[in-house]
Design a protein around this motif. Sequence first.
Motif, PDB file in Angstrom:
ATOM      1  N   GLY A  37      31.547  37.163  28.146  1.00  0.00           N
ATOM      2  CA  GLY A  37      32.465  36.087  28.272  1.00  0.00           C
ATOM      3  C   GLY A  37      31.484  35.238  26.860  1.00  0.00           C
ATOM      4  O   GLY A  37      30.972  35.270  26.741  1.00  0.00           O
ATOM      5  N   ARG A  95      30.167  29.521  25.573  1.00  0.00           N
ATOM      6  CA  ARG A  95      29.982  27.754  25.771  1.00  0.00           C
ATOM      7  C   ARG A  95      30.434  27.984  28.051  1.00  0.00           C
ATOM      8  O   ARG A  95      29.246  27.803  28.285  1.00  0.00           O
ATOM      9  CB  ARG A  95      31.720  27.383  25.585  1.00  0.00           C
ATOM     10  N   ASN A  96      30.498  29.240  28.642  1.00  0.00           N
ATOM     11  CA  ASN A  96      30.874  29.527  29.980  1.00  0.00           C
ATOM     12  C   ASN A  96      29.248  29.876  30.482  1.00  0.00           C
ATOM     13  O   ASN A  96      29.404  29.184  31.369  1.00  0.00           O
ATOM     14  CB  ASN A  96      31.482  30.351  30.026  1.00  0.00           C
ATOM     15  N   PHE A 116      26.810  26.505  29.672  1.00  0.00           N
ATOM     16  CA  PHE A 116      26.804  25.505  30.928  1.00  0.00           C
ATOM     17  C   PHE A 116      26.556  26.259  32.201  1.00  0.00           C
ATOM     18  O   PHE A 116      26.005  25.027  32.747  1.00  0.00           O
ATOM     19  CB  PHE A 116      28.264  25.510  30.552  1.00  0.00           C
ATOM     20  N   ALA A 117      26.327  27.366  32.799  1.00  0.00           N
ATOM     21  CA  ALA A 117      25.985  27.399  33.654  1.00  0.00           C
ATOM     22  C   ALA A 117      23.961  27.783  33.952  1.00  0.00           C
ATOM     23  O   ALA A 117      23.616  27.409  34.872  1.00  0.00           O
ATOM     24  CB  ALA A 117      26.284  29.192  34.540  1.00  0.00           C
ATOM     25  N   ILE A 164      33.797  27.339  37.488  1.00  0.00           N
ATOM     26  CA  ILE A 164      34.061  28.228  35.743  1.00  0.00           C
ATOM     27  C   ILE A 164      35.465  29.467  36.795  1.00  0.00           C
ATOM     28  O   ILE A 164      36.151  29.419  35.872  1.00  0.00           O
ATOM     29  CB  ILE A 164      33.117  29.115  35.507  1.00  0.00           C
ATOM     30  N   ARG A 212      37.518  28.145  34.378  1.00  0.00           N
ATOM     31  CA  ARG A 212      37.929  29.379  33.704  1.00  0.00           C
ATOM     32  C   ARG A 212      38.512  31.051  33.404  1.00  0.00           C
ATOM     33  O   ARG A 212      37.592  31.561  33.446  1.00  0.00           O
ATOM     34  CB  ARG A 212      35.813  29.001  32.870  1.00  0.00           C
ATOM     35  N   GLU A 260      38.597  33.238  31.487  1.00  0.00           N
ATOM     36  CA  GLU A 260      37.455  34.454  31.490  1.00  0.00           C
ATOM     37  C   GLU A 260      36.586  35.024  32.843  1.00  0.00           C
ATOM     38  O   GLU A 260      35.637  35.130  32.256  1.00  0.00           O
ATOM     39  CB  GLU A 260      37.056  33.694  30.700  1.00  0.00           C
ATOM     40  N   PHE A 261      37.018  34.827  33.880  1.00  0.00           N
ATOM     41  CA  PHE A 261      36.547  35.282  34.946  1.00  0.00           C
ATOM     42  C   PHE A 261      37.404  36.325  35.950  1.00  0.00           C
ATOM     43  O   PHE A 261      38.400  36.014  36.355  1.00  0.00           O
ATOM     44  CB  PHE A 261      36.126  33.906  36.124  1.00  0.00           C
ATOM     45  N   ASP A 319      31.782  39.380  35.370  1.00  0.00           N
ATOM     46  CA  ASP A 319      30.930  38.219  35.243  1.00  0.00           C
ATOM     47  C   ASP A 319      30.948  37.484  36.050  1.00  0.00           C
ATOM     48  O   ASP A 319      30.126  36.568  36.075  1.00  0.00           O
ATOM     49  CB  ASP A 319      32.668  37.482  35.237  1.00  0.00           C
ATOM     50  N   VAL A 350      27.661  35.256  35.539  1.00  0.00           N
ATOM     51  CA  VAL A 350      27.673  33.665  35.193  1.00  0.00           C
ATOM     52  C   VAL A 350      26.418  32.858  36.028  1.00  0.00           C
ATOM     53  O   VAL A 350      26.220  32.593  36.688  1.00  0.00           O
ATOM     54  CB  VAL A 350      28.906  33.232  35.818  1.00  0.00           C
TER      55      VAL A 350
END
Length: 493
Positions: free
Chosen positions: A106, A109-110, A113-114, A171, A175, A178-179, A184, A188
């Motif tokens: 992934g 940026r995700n 952020f997490a 997310i 998103r 991307e999940f 994933d 995350v």
Amino acid sequence: MSEGYEQHQQPAVPVLEEQRLDEFLGAVPERGQWRYRPRRVGMVWRSKAFRAGAVIVVLALCGLLILSMVREQTGTQGFLVGLGLAVLPVPLLMAAFRWLDRVEPGPWRNLLFAFAWGACAAALVAIIANTFATRWIATATADPASADTLGATVIAPVVEESAKAAAVLLIFLFRRREFSGVVDGIVVAGFTATGFAFTENILYLGNAFGEDQELGTTGLASVTAGTFFVRVVMSPFAHPLFTVLTGIGFGVAAVAGRRHRVRRVLLPVLGLLLAMGMHALWNGSSAFGPYGFYAVYGVFMVPVFGLVTWLAVWTRQRELRTLATELPVYAAAGWLTPAEPLSLASMRARGMARDMARHWHGTTDRARGKAAAQAVAEYEAFATSLAVLRRRARRDTPGPDFAEREQELLHHLWQRREVAGPALTYAAHATGRFRARRGTAPMAPVAVPSPRRFPQQPAPYPQQQLPAPHRHYGGYNPYLHDGHQRDSRPPPA
């Protein structure tokens, strides 16, 4: 370069089951019409840059507030000591979760952020809510001791796990592309909980250091050493393990089709409840006697950790099997070589392909070799996304954006095929996953209606002189052939 790579012709897109190409996919636009930038809108708060800036500002403010509160409780020296000790397990945990995400990595940026959400926003919500709830219970019951116990075993698990689950939910909602599965969700949730544990460890270790200063204890008998051993050495995975249960719930919901709406709602809630229950059991282990902590740790925490680890690895292997199952249809249509699906389904072959691309293109220019390896890594990620997309559409009904997403992924593969295709083909032969029979005729591609010429484009990474055929294959070099070409050189004696 083989004839298959010199021919810049766009193959047809395989059609799901009995749907016709023109009805389902429509005309594939020319390269100049491919646009992946979001449409400009009149309202500034809908722009991607504005939303990203707003998220960064909010998380930064939460970070400043939580750090100031922790520093106020621990003191400056305690804060610095706690910060230095709490940061030690963070790189190891992040590397472990990133390793699980190697099949379809992934975007960073995700994950950042997490982590920031867990370390800043979730920690701030938890420290405020826990303090308020504990004080309110102590005032209402006039029993501070029971209020602390109730706050640790009931209030803290509910507040903290809900705050951490918010990052996974955000997310999952915003998103969604991307999940795509359980891995994933695990990754995350793991990054979110790692950030939360980092901030919490600063608080606990800082307070322990302050207590040692008051008592004058040092060395292994100090409170700081004991706290570090319990929270960093024995149980660095505690908070990640709790929140990973929530991530698994969201991951299973992501795999479930749109027809299972009830399941998509209940599974994340069930995962959150399991996370809260496990967190409550861990916090309340001291109530089971002097050895309650060790009993919960050995009988419950370690087996659950092993089970979750096995599930994550098994799910990753399942994603690799999906590549071998879904991608051959694209190889038959001409998008991939016959050996590429087998190479993409092996982590060893994927790593070898990146190394070979770096070697072939970087003998005279290291930067070009690094760029070529990056192109192969991107090719592998896009191919994995394509296989997952097709599996989801085949098991469920294709979504309204299936055709657009499939064409976008195929376009990205086409842009990198001159570098990634030969390297992956070579890796498939080198690892023994694909062995073409000498003297066999090339595989006939699937008949496609009126294939269109793909616009001529320069190779993104200039080719250099190719290596000599490897003697292990009897003069056969997969970098020069597509896996079914006849080689006139005699095999070695």
